[in-house]
Design an enzyme around this catalytic site. Structure first.
Site, PDB file in Angstrom:
ATOM      1  CG  HIS A 258       3.187   5.470   2.938  1.00 53.71           C
ATOM      2  ND1 HIS A 258       3.013   4.584   1.891  1.00 53.71           N
ATOM      3  CD2 HIS A 258       3.159   4.719   4.077  1.00 53.71           C
ATOM      4  CE1 HIS A 258       2.897   3.356   2.370  1.00 53.71           C
ATOM      5  NE2 HIS A 258       2.969   3.408   3.682  1.00 53.71           N
TER       6      HIS A 258
ATOM      7  CB  SER B  50       1.123   0.621   4.006  1.00 53.10           C
ATOM      8  OG  SER B  50       2.516   0.599   4.213  1.00 53.10           O
TER       9      SER B  50
END
Length: 264
Positions: free
Chosen positions: A234, A84
């Site tokens: 994610h 990320s």
């Protein structure tokens, strides 16, 4: 800026970079899994974990932090893995200082700007009344209205230091002020490219690496392989650590056994 670092294992160097609101310890499973083959150094980004705070959170500044910390540790180049926000830092380092990055692995992020932002989480954390005797259960209950997902609350609360004077490890003011930079992307120079080996691993249930972003990835990382982890979101390294390690380990060791655009 010299970042807080933790090291485990022996062998060629690997640098691990965490995501927004995280810290190096969140990548502990990945670090331990890679430590059989590599010397793994996990860094806390500025305004996170035990690293210093600063208002500048442009990715070029944070990539320079990594380079400066590597220099302080005697690491000239390394295999660099980022999730990320950490993936964007890793990409920026590879584009701006390619000699520092022997191999690049990026977990569930692309070199694009994102429309979402996380200021609601910052507001919720800043709104928590920090007082002596505060308990984790009390803090969890106070955040529940703003952050209804228990797993996400637990993730955020890993940053809360309890005791006589409770505090957040996060630089919440700095993060809030830099949110446009954090969700955005700007190349370090027009036409910047990293021509080394690159692996992008996305969660199949995540929207962070849409097919529309593949061209942006390959324009900057022409050797990029793009892989997908089935049934992962994610936080794929927490949800599917074995599968993520199965993708990372051979790539970082230089074994070409993963095919592009496969689901694994």
């Amino acid at each position: 800026m010299i970042l807080h670092a933790s090291t485990t294992g022996t062998g060629p160097d690997v640098i691990l970079l965490h995501g927004l609101f995280g810290a190096g310890r969140n990548l502990g499973v990945i670090a331990r899994g890679l430590a059989a083959w590599f010397r793994v150094t996990t860094l806390d980004a500025r305004n996170h974990g035990d690293s210093p705070h600063d208002a500048d959170m442009r990715y070029q500044a944070m990539a320079e932090d990594v380079a400066e910390t590597m220099e302080s540790l005697g690491i000239g180049s390394a295999r660099v893995v980022g999730h990320s926000m950490g993936g964007k830092i890793a990409m920026m380092l590879a584009l701006a200082q390619p000699g520092r990055v022997a191999r690049l692995a990026v977990l569930d992020i692309a070199p694009i700007a994102y429309g979402h932002e996380h200021l609601g989480y910052v507001r919720a954390m800043r709104g928590l009344m920090l007082h002596p005797g505060l308990t984790r259960q009390e803090a969890d209950a106070a955040l529940a209205a703003s952050v209804p997902e228990p797993a996400l609350r637990g993730f955020l609360l890993h940053n809360l230091v309890l005791g006589a004077a409770p505090r957040w490890r996060l630089g919440l003011e700095e993060i809030a002020g830099a949110m446009n930079d954090l969700v955005g992307w700007a190349d370090p120079a027009p036409g910047a490219r990293y021509n080394g080996p690159a692996l992008f691993v996305a969660g199949a249930a995540s929207s962070y690496v849409p097919e529309a972003a593949h061209d942006a990835i390959r324009a900057r990382f022409p050797q990029a392989r793009i892989e997908t982890i089935a049934d992962a979101g994610h936080w794929l390294h927490a949800e599917k650590p074995r599968e993520v390690l199965a993708a990372l380990e051979p790539f970082l060791r230089g074994q070409s056994i993963i095919r592009s655009d496969d689901v694994i």
